[in-house]
Enzyme design. Structure first.
Site: not given
Ligand code: CTP
Length: 406
Positions: A215-217, A283
């Site tokens: 995943g990402n932030h 994102a």
């Protein structure tokens, strides 16, 4: 959420029996989330007290050019009708008696309410209330005509039993109907009324096994702020969001929750042909594990490799099949920002790109602010200052409004 939420309403009450209903009207406005200030003609105080209205509106009530509580005229404080008139997002005169309507129509400024009316630059609504013959009198009709010529909006009187004992047209519209009328009228004037907008938000999670993911932030805040801003300005919004902490129950936002890039891709393509605008603020993970383990992967090996494959580029896929849609993408760059963003406009067939550079402090993931540069397909470059994500969202939506109202 009501279109009146956060709106500043100046309620002018003139002296008719229907004034007693304004207590309920103020309550309805407050319940809808509006801020209310009340001005009264001296005659209206015979029908309802300023104390009732100041209690309900949580604001002082004005009926004179100076503060009457002061003991001597020397100490009297001037009540600023210009300030009140300019404060308001909308003014409503209810009940509007034949006398007050005539003064409004002729600029006969002999009381504080009329001074506020003449100072107001906002939309003005008026809800007439009078006996049936007065309502039909040519003099009253002439006042209606003049006021409508000024751009004021009439909330027609209703039929029923009147204070005189007669029955007919002239009763002030019921408070619920006044509220509904204004909400409906304001909604129909919103700049994105009739437009359908697709927004993507948040990260995507790409499963490795049943308990792990890549995943990402991304918090999703930018996408949610865009969706809310668009909906507040009249658009019907489809918000396709990856996993975030945000929720919305906005009446004009359809929230579709997805996890992976593939799910986001499918949801976007389901709605794309029916929307006017698409804004890809998500994102999206660029890569995903080629295979997802069915069972939790045990930590037996000392080294572990995951083979990755590209996820579908949702924005590019929408650009490829673009017809009438206005397509907006984001670019997060760390170097050669403008050139890279311009390349993305071409590669993904965009109308506008919102560039943010990780080199700008205050931009990017997990912060409440963003500093962006708009670049359009004609290569106009417009840098913006560092501002809250809500204001960045408004700037983006204003670009859309400018596109449709150019
Ligand atoms: N985007 C998308 N689907 C993907 C990847 C990105 O829809 N699989 C969208 C994002 O929502 C954003 C835009 O593409 O609006 C730009 O994404 P970004 O990651 O900055 O650029 P990429 O095109 O992925 O290129 P690179 O990572 O090489 O800079």
């Amino acid at each position: 959420m009501s279109v009146l939420s956060g709106k500043k309403i100046l309620l002018g009450i003139s002296g008719g029996i229907a004034a007693y209903k304004t207590a309920h009207l103020v309550r309805l406005f407050i319940k809808a989330g509006a801020h209310v200030r009340v001005v009264m003609t001296p005659a209206s105080k015979d029908f309802i007290t300023p104390l009732t209205l100041s209690t309900l509106s949580k604001n002082p009530v004005y009926s004179s050019f100076y503060n009457e509580d002061e003991q001597t005229v020397d100490n009297a404080m001037w009540n600023n009708h210009v300030e009140l008139g300019l404060w308001a997002d909308l003014m409503l005169i209810a009940p509007a008696t034949a006398n007050t309507l005539s003064k409004m129509a002729n600029g006969n400024c002999d009381n504080f309410l009329i001074a506020c009316y003449l100072s107001a630059k906002c939309p003005v609504y008026f809800a007439p209330a009078m006996d049936l013959d007065m309502y039909k009198h040519p003099s009253t009709l002439a006042s209606f005509h003049s006021l409508q010529q000024f751009g004021n909006i009439i909330i027609p009187a209703e039929s029923g039993e009147l204070a005189s004992g007669l029955s007919g047209e002239g009763r002030m519209a019921e408070p619920e109907n006044i509220l509904a009328f204004i909400e409906q009228d304001l909604s129909s004037r919103l700049p994105l009324k009739g437009k359908k907008i697709l927004v993507t938000a948040g990260p995507t999670f790409e499963a490795i096994d049943p308990v792990r993911f890549i995943g990402n932030h991304s918090s999703g805040k930018m996408g949610f702020d865009i969706a809310i801003c668009a909906a507040d300005l009249g658009a019907q919004v489809v918000l396709v969001s990856g996993p975030t902490q945000f929720e919305t129950n906005h009446a004009h936002i359809q929230l579709i929750k997805v996890i992976s890039a593939q799910e986001m891709y499918q949801a976007c393509h389901e709605f794309y042909s029916s929307v006017d605008v698409a804004i890809c603020a998500a994102a999206v993970a660029d890569y995903r594990p080629k295979t997802i383990a069915r069972q939790k992967i045990k930590k037996n090996a000392s080294e572990f490799h995951i083979e990755l494959e590209k996820t579908p580029d949702i924005l590019a896929s929408l650009g490829k099949i673009k017809q009438h849609q206005f397509l907006i993408g984001f670019a997060l760059e760390t170097e050669n920002e403008i050139e890279n963003a311009q390349l993305k406009i071409q590669k993904k067939n965009l109308d506008l790109i919102v560039l943010n550079s990780l080199r700008d402090p205050g931009s990017g993931f997990g912060v409440a602010t963003n500093q962006v540069t708009f670049i359009d397909k004609q290569n106009n470059i417009e840098p913006k200052p560092l501002q809250s994500k809500e204001l960045v969202a408004l700037d983006i939506i204003n670009k859309i409004i400018a596109h449709y109202h150019a």
